[in-house]
Design a protein around this motif. Structure first.
Motif, PDB file in Angstrom:
ATOM      1  N   MET A 110       0.833  -1.369   0.135  1.00 30.02           N
ATOM      2  CA  MET A 110       0.068  -0.052   0.089  1.00 30.02           C
ATOM      3  C   MET A 110       0.910   1.390   0.022  1.00 30.02           C
ATOM      4  N   LEU A 111       2.006   1.340   0.844  1.00 28.09           N
ATOM      5  CA  LEU A 111       2.740   2.549   0.855  1.00 28.09           C
ATOM      6  C   LEU A 111       3.494   2.698  -0.379  1.00 28.09           C
TER       7      LEU A 111
ATOM      8  N   LEU B 147      11.075   0.347   9.468  1.00 29.12           N
ATOM      9  CA  LEU B 147      10.033   1.090  10.205  1.00 29.12           C
ATOM     10  C   LEU B 147      10.383   2.663  10.096  1.00 29.12           C
ATOM     11  N   ILE B 149      11.606   4.011   7.497  1.00 27.73           N
ATOM     12  CA  ILE B 149      11.170   4.474   6.192  1.00 27.73           C
ATOM     13  C   ILE B 149       9.529   4.744   6.346  1.00 27.73           C
ATOM     14  N   ILE B 150       8.760   3.863   6.733  1.00 31.16           N
ATOM     15  CA  ILE B 150       7.456   4.105   6.953  1.00 31.16           C
ATOM     16  C   ILE B 150       7.280   5.590   7.658  1.00 31.16           C
ATOM     17  N   THR B 153       7.750   8.555   5.268  1.00 31.53           N
ATOM     18  CA  THR B 153       6.580   8.926   4.356  1.00 31.53           C
ATOM     19  C   THR B 153       5.602   9.811   4.863  1.00 31.53           C
ATOM     20  N   ARG B 154       5.556   9.962   6.087  1.00 32.55           N
ATOM     21  CA  ARG B 154       4.835  11.158   6.869  1.00 32.55           C
ATOM     22  C   ARG B 154       5.408  12.419   6.572  1.00 32.55           C
ATOM     23  N   THR B 186      -5.656   5.760   3.236  1.00 34.46           N
ATOM     24  CA  THR B 186      -5.476   4.656   4.051  1.00 34.46           C
ATOM     25  C   THR B 186      -3.554   4.745   3.822  1.00 34.46           C
ATOM     26  N   ALA B 187      -3.340   5.030   2.868  1.00 37.25           N
ATOM     27  CA  ALA B 187      -1.795   5.101   2.942  1.00 37.25           C
ATOM     28  C   ALA B 187      -1.210   6.113   3.765  1.00 37.25           C
ATOM     29  N   LEU B 190      -1.596   4.899   7.319  1.00 36.23           N
ATOM     30  CA  LEU B 190      -0.887   3.624   7.578  1.00 36.23           C
ATOM     31  C   LEU B 190       0.269   3.791   8.715  1.00 36.23           C
ATOM     32  N   PRO B 191       1.441   4.722   8.373  1.00 40.27           N
ATOM     33  CA  PRO B 191       2.614   5.019   9.296  1.00 40.27           C
ATOM     34  C   PRO B 191       2.235   5.004  10.691  1.00 40.27           C
ATOM     35  N   ILE B 194       0.667   1.792  12.091  1.00 45.67           N
ATOM     36  CA  ILE B 194       1.756   0.755  12.268  1.00 45.67           C
ATOM     37  C   ILE B 194       2.481   1.118  13.571  1.00 45.67           C
ATOM     38  N   TRP B 195       3.006   2.188  13.642  1.00 48.17           N
ATOM     39  CA  TRP B 195       3.977   2.459  14.698  1.00 48.17           C
ATOM     40  C   TRP B 195       3.250   2.564  16.006  1.00 48.17           C
ATOM     41  N   PHE B 312       2.085   8.270  19.579  1.00 46.27           N
ATOM     42  CA  PHE B 312       2.344   7.292  18.663  1.00 46.27           C
ATOM     43  C   PHE B 312       2.492   5.983  19.828  1.00 46.27           C
TER      44      PHE B 312
END
Lengths: 383, 317
Positions: A110-111, B147, B149-150, B153-154, B186-187, B190-191, B194-195, B312
């Motif tokens: 997704m990302l 983690l 990298i995720i 993206t924010r 959703t994307a 997501l970050p 997940i955290w 978080f």
């Protein structure tokens, strides 16, 4: 705390436990042993878990499809091939019990589709001369970057906008940290009606930014605005807040700080309520001054969160565009770099120029973030 | 046992009680906090008051701030007559002077906002919880890098991502559809999902899971029967935080939504600029007041979870 949040992620090392339990499992119960992973299939077998073969086939077929088919059909073919490769990965993971990869895969996919792939796309676009309202596309290499950094017309403008952004970042973040911190101190204690007063302070964060922007123009309006009405009453003159640069910047900073201080407050508050109370009791038995007990007990607990708040708010402040659009439309020297990028890319349709400029901005943000994380990490290791 | 039998009096439910084990401050502190929070809340209060005003009252100098004169205590120039007209004209009004009353489509926009925010937050919750469980229990090679990298993206400026996403959705034929905007949101959610969920899973004691495995539970059963029930509060926290962020998102919605999928913030910005007679302050205030209610209620009832969510999940209560 920041360490655990941002950098030093602790990995759970329970593999040893699992092995131990596995042995226990085999020796003490009569259940069949856990299935062992089958060997990987040979490269050319048409098996569903042969992911190496699938990748090779997909690469060959997609090159053919892009060359031979029209754009839309080629797109869907490539999409189907990617799905096939993904399916082989899934089957492979299932057969070999790679649950980690299997669980993480949907999120990463997704990302990748919605964030990383567009990012690479716009990186690619930034090397072309492309305008979204025209059909032509020409490779120009680093021309857009060189233009943005050295052109006589564009470079000074970008530089000025970056400086304005820096002013906004410093002012809004400082104001938010200060106000948020003071509000958190106020709400750290338990007192009657706390729940109800806290939600009042949190409300600005829940408002839509459109409403905040438009209503601040209402408050700042020179004739019927509340601010100017009060000031006019006091000085007996006609007061226009947004008429000069300092006033315009101040007005935007006030609105932004008002809206987002509650966020900082929540972060600090979370730190404050996590301080064990017996530490304060011990300090009061030892007759430690309240100033000292703040610095030696409270502050270590909230330092990590303050740094997290600083990081988040700085990144957000770099993106500040919507309030500027709504309050001044970039006039009076309030043009920020991200509004500038938005304007180039969206209103003037210069997509690739905007992409190049936003990559420069992204570079600045990433460098600053890493510097900050490095310093924060060093500091917390020393402490 | 005693507290099961004793009923909580209504005043204790209202907050008039001493919380256990926390440092106390009395009514003096309440007074101080009340003054500060009312000052802080004042701009919102003005919006809510304005939603009951006619346009002439909204533009009056000096400002009319009180809906009643409190039996003659306040001068006539400071009071206005409250009206509900703005709230009805949110949904249907005459666009031209003396024209026919038309539907403004705001019922649709409110539904869109609810649907898009709700679906994308729930979807992110499902995908993100699975991923978080994976990251927490089956660490991959380079887990920390993934983690980080995720999280990065924010940090991207929205502009960098939005143009390619628009082009991409146009190619696929999803531009202006629910699916496109829901996937993007959703994307976007997501970050932090997940955290946060990872930090909740990290906190659980692995002993219980190992015990279940010894007793022959499958991995799937361990996840659904042991781990998931223990992180329900975490799920709630993530949900609230996601809703607050998604509900008010403006820039993506402006660029990606079509007439059918327009969300309220976008429709609001268009209602402001439409008509050429200046901003209809009462109408705008009414839209915002209505729009605030759902998220306000969600936040109010999940306040404690929010405190956790905003960090978080790094701070334990």
């Amino acid at each position: 705390m920041c360490r655990s949040a941002c950098v030093g992620l602790r990995a759970k090392g329970n593999n040893a436990t699992a092995d131990f339990l596995g042995m226990l499992h085999m020796t003490t119960t009569a259940l069949p042993p856990p299935p062992t992973a089958p060997d990987a299939p040979a490269f050319l077998t048409p098996a569903l878990d042969n992911w190496r073969g699938a990748i090779a086939a997909a690469l060959v077929l997609s090159v053919i499809a892009i060359a031979a088919l029209p754009a839309a059909a080629a797109f869907w073919t490539v999409g189907a091939l990617v799905a096939l490769v993904a399916a082989t990965f899934v089957v492979n993971a299932f057969r070999r019990h790679y649950y980690g990869g299997l669980l993480v895969a949907p999120a990463i996919a997704m990302l990748f589709v919605m964030n990383i792939f567009p990012l690479l796309w716009s990186l690619g676009l930034s090397f072309f001369a492309y305008q979204s309202n025209r059909q032509t596309m020409k490779f120009v290499g680093l021309h857009n970057y060189i233009q943005a950094l050295t052109s006589d017309i564009k470079a000074p403008e970008n530089w000025a906008n970056l400086q304005t952004t820096a002013v906004f970042v410093v002012c809004t973040v400082a104001a938010q940290m200060l106000v948020g911190f003071l509000l958190a101190l106020l709400f750290a204690k338990q007192f009657p009606l706390r729940r109800y007063l806290l939600i009042l302070v949190l409300t600005p964060m829940m408002l839509s930014v459109v409403a905040v922007g438009v209503f601040y123009t209402y408050y700042y309006d020179p004739t019927f605005g509340l601010v100017s009405q009060v000031v006019n009453r006091m000085c007996g003159c006609q007061y226009v807040l947004m008429s000069n640069r300092a006033g315009a910047i101040g007005g935007i900073v006030f609105a932004d700080a008002w809206m987002w201080s509650p966020f900082v407050m929540l972060l600090v508050l979370a730190g404050l309520v996590s301080v064990p109370k017996y530490l304060y009791e011990a300090a009061s038995i030892d007759r430690v001054s309240s100033w000292r007990s703040f610095w030696t007990i409270t502050f270590p607990y909230i330092r990590g969160l303050l740094m997290l708040a600083l990081l988040f708010r700085t990144i957000e402040a770099f993106k500040l565009a919507d309030l500027v659009i709504l309050l001044t439309k970039g006039g009076n020297g309030t043009m920020t770099i991200s509004y500038h990028v938005l304007r180039i890319a969206q209103e003037q349709n210069k997509t690739s120029e905007g992409a190049a400029l936003s990559y420069l901005l992204l570079f600045v943000v990433i460098v600053l973030t890493n510097l900050y994380l490095y310093v924060a990490n060093r500091r917390s290791q020393e402490a | 046992m005693a507290d099961i039998i004793t009923k909580t009096p209504i005043w204790e439910k209202l907050g008039f009680r001493k919380a256990s084990g926390v440092s106390e401050a009395g009514w003096g502190h309440t007074a101080l906090a009340a003054i500060v929070s009312l000052i802080y809340f004042f701009p919102v209060l003005v919006i809510i008051i304005t939603s009951f005003k006619l346009q002439t009252d909204a533009l009056a100098v000096p400002a009319k701030l009180f809906p009643t004169s409190l039996f003659g205590l306040l001068p006539e120039s400071m009071t206005f007559k409250p009206t509900l007209e703005n709230f009805t004209s949110v949904f249907s009004r005459a666009f031209t002077n003396g024209g026919a009353v038309e539907n403004t489509g705001f019922d649709r926009f409110f539904f869109n906002s609810l649907f898009i925010a709700g679906t994308s937050v729930l979807l992110a919750l499902v995908i993100g919880t699975l991923a978080a469980f994976g990251f927490s229990r089956y660490p991959l090679k380079g887990n920390d890098t993934y983690l980080f990298i995720i999280l990065t993206t924010r940090m991207l400026p929205a502009v960098v991502v939005i143009i390619p996403v628009m082009l991409m959705l146009r190619v696929v034929g999803l531009s202006g559809s629910y699916l496109g905007i829901i996937l993007l949101y959703t994307a976007f959610n997501l970050p932090f999902t997940i955290w946060m969920m990872k930090s909740f899973f990290d906190e659980l004691s692995p002993d219980v899971e190992d015990a279940a495995r010894i007793d022959g539970s499958s991995d799937r059963r361990v996840f659904f029967k042991i781990c998931l029930p223990q992180v329900l509060a975490g799920l709630a926290a993530t949900f609230v935080f996601g809703i607050i962020l998604t509900w008010n998102e403006f820039l993506f919605a402006l660029l990606l939504s079509s007439v059918d999928t327009r969300t309220v913030p976008v429709a609001m910005s268009q209602a402001v600029s439409g008509g050429g007679i200046g901003v209809l302050w009462g109408l705008l205030a009414a839209i915002e007041t209505l729009f605030l209610i759902p998220v306000f209620l969600v936040t109010f009832f999940m306040q404690n979870q929010l405190l956790r969510g905003v960090t978080f999940g790094t701070v334990k209560r």
